[in-house]
Scaffold this motif. Structure first.
Motif, short mmCIF file in Angstrom:
data_model
loop_
_atom_site.label_atom_id
_atom_site.label_comp_id
_atom_site.label_asym_id
_atom_site.label_seq_id
_atom_site.Cartn_x
_atom_site.Cartn_y
_atom_site.Cartn_z
N VAL A 108 -4.03 5.64 -1.93
CA VAL A 108 -3.98 4.33 -1.46
C VAL A 108 -3.16 4.32 -0.13
CG1 VAL A 108 -3.10 2.25 -1.88
CG2 VAL A 108 -4.17 3.22 -3.52
N ARG A 137 -6.91 0.85 -4.80
CA ARG A 137 -5.95 0.56 -5.93
C ARG A 137 -6.63 0.08 -7.28
NH1 ARG A 137 -2.93 -5.16 -6.12
NH2 ARG A 137 -2.05 -5.08 -8.04
N SER A 173 0.60 -1.18 0.00
CA SER A 173 0.06 0.04 -0.01
C SER A 173 0.85 1.20 -0.04
CB SER A 173 -0.83 0.12 1.12
OG SER A 173 -1.91 -1.18 1.19
N SER A 232 -4.98 5.48 2.95
CA SER A 232 -5.90 4.19 3.55
C SER A 232 -5.38 2.92 3.95
CB SER A 232 -6.95 3.98 2.72
OG SER A 232 -6.22 3.35 1.45
N MET A 233 -3.83 3.07 4.51
CA MET A 233 -3.18 1.80 4.86
C MET A 233 -3.87 1.37 6.07
SD MET A 233 0.87 2.47 4.22
CE MET A 233 1.13 0.82 5.12
N SER A 261 -7.95 0.17 1.31
CA SER A 261 -6.90 0.57 0.27
C SER A 261 -6.84 -0.43 -1.10
CB SER A 261 -5.47 0.28 1.07
OG SER A 261 -5.28 -1.06 1.61
#
Length: 399
Positions: free
Chosen positions: A241, A265, A161, A244-245, A261
């Motif tokens: 992305v 993606r 990520s 939003s890990m 995530s």
């Protein structure tokens, strides 16, 4: 595009898989005898508009499927039905692949090693794909050549990520001021290190990368190449992305909030594929990725069963934008017996193939359960409904 094209994709890929199995010369006849393949004309998408033709592989690296893909690409290319081949690999790195197939210097194996991400350059059939497209292009005028392009972000770190420097370097090629270019490069290198080296990423670090992505967009000159502009967009997609890990990562398991995530993606890959389609010159795009990405439905069951919400797939986004202009041929495996309460698609559709076969879904699933299981990755599964794909590819030799 000719109206009969979609209806012929299934037989072409099945025949290509059969060609890849010289020890079974009777496979072609077996495929022709399959009742499920007789009525393929019913599933012709009658459209003269350019389309995205998605081919999904159930497990990455099956060289029989990769060989079949290459034969399919060559046939579509020879009929001048596609302008681009889009792959689940990083856009910035894949520029090497495109330059090679258009006549650039280098050896196919070396170009594949550096131009494919996630280890895909190690498969011999990916190098063969480069040689195939190069051979097609070398006998054509430049304006009629077929390109190869990556639709994926260049990601690394926990759960893949965190952003890397590949698209940053690509975008910086368009920044003409040396001092500004070097300052941005240094700042980005510092920004990505924490995300790649540690599990815990702070809000401040995420905000810092967002700010750098915006600065990069701001300094690109109006004359920046399409490649640089695309790479700058991918840096912004990577920031989304990265932002939003998952908050907590436990080795050996997928966090329950990883769906965010993963969905972002796939949304980015869908946007990149649509951008390629828009500049395809009225021809179609062949898209090759994992079956999980190309299916028209969210990812449920198997390794995704623990998610707070099902991650959205690239195919779901593309189907939402394109409708019937998004056609999916998805390879599936026999599902492992993890949940006997949900039937396996292979059993439900009564698929009995002596060799590789392609089965249309519309009538086959008409009276079947609403939800079925398909196998992926050798030992995992996904739960899908009958709208997930237009056709399924099944090869019993691998099951």
């Amino acid at each position: 595009m000719k109206s009969w094209m979609i209806g012929r994709i299934g037989p072409m890929i099945a025949a290509a898989l059969s060609d890849a199995a010289p020890k079974a010369p009777s496979l072609a006849a077996d495929i022709q005898r399959e009742p499920a393949t007789i009525t393929l004309d019913t599933f012709v998408v009658r459209s003269t508009q350019p389309q995205i033709l998605a081919l999904g592989e159930a497990s990455h690296g099956n060289e029989d499927v990769l060989r079949a893909r290459n034969r399919l690409i060559r046939r579509l290319a020879n009929q001048r039905l596609i302008r681009w081949v889009a792959l689940e690999t990083g856009y910035a790195e894949a520029r090497l692949l495109d330059r090679f197939v258009r006549g650039g210097v280098g050896e196919a194996e070396d170009v594949a090693k550096h131009g494919f991400t996630s280890g895909f350059g190690a498969f011999s059939e990916n190098a063969a794909l480069l040689r195939d497209l190069r051979a097609v292009n070398l006998v054509r005028p430049k304006g009629d050549r077929i390109g190869i392009i990556g639709i994926d972000l260049s990601l690394g770190g926990p759960l893949d990520s965190a952003p890397t420097m590949a698209p940053v370097r690509c975008a910086l090629e368009a920044v003409t001021n040396p001092a500004r270019r070097e300052a941005l490069r240094t700042a980005f290198e510092e920004a990505v290190k924490p995300g790649l080296a540690t599990i815990a990423v702070t809000g401040e670090q995420k905000a810092g990368f967002h700010a750098l992505a915006r600065r990069l967009q701001a300094v690109l000159p109006p004359t920046a190449s399409r490649e640089a502009q695309t790479c700058a967009r991918i840096v912004e997609q990577s920031a989304a992305v990265f932002d939003s890990m998952p908050r907590v990562i436990t080795p050996g398991s997928i966090p329950t909030d990883a769906w965010i995530s993963i969905s972002r993606r796939d949304k980015a890959m869908a946007a990149n594929a649509l951008d390629i389609l828009r500049r395809s010159g009225g021809k179609s795009l062949l898209l090759f990725a994992h079956t999980s990405h190309v299916l028209k439905v969210p990812r449920r069951g198997g390794q995704w069963a623990t998610q707070q919400r099902p991650p959205r797939s690239m195919g779901e986004f593309l189907h939402q934008h394109l409708g019937k202009l998004y056609f999916v041929l998805a390879q599936v495996e026999r599902a492992p017996a993890k949940d006997a309460s949900v039937p396996d698609l292979i059993t439900t559709m009564k698929i009995h193939c002596a060799g590789p076969c392609v089965v249309p879904t519309t009538t086959q699933l008409e009276h079947s359960p609403a939800i079925v299981r398909v196998g992926i990755n050798g030992n995992d599964e996904q739960l899908i409904d009958r709208s997930a794909a237009d056709e399924f590819l099944f090869d019993p030799r691998g099951n």
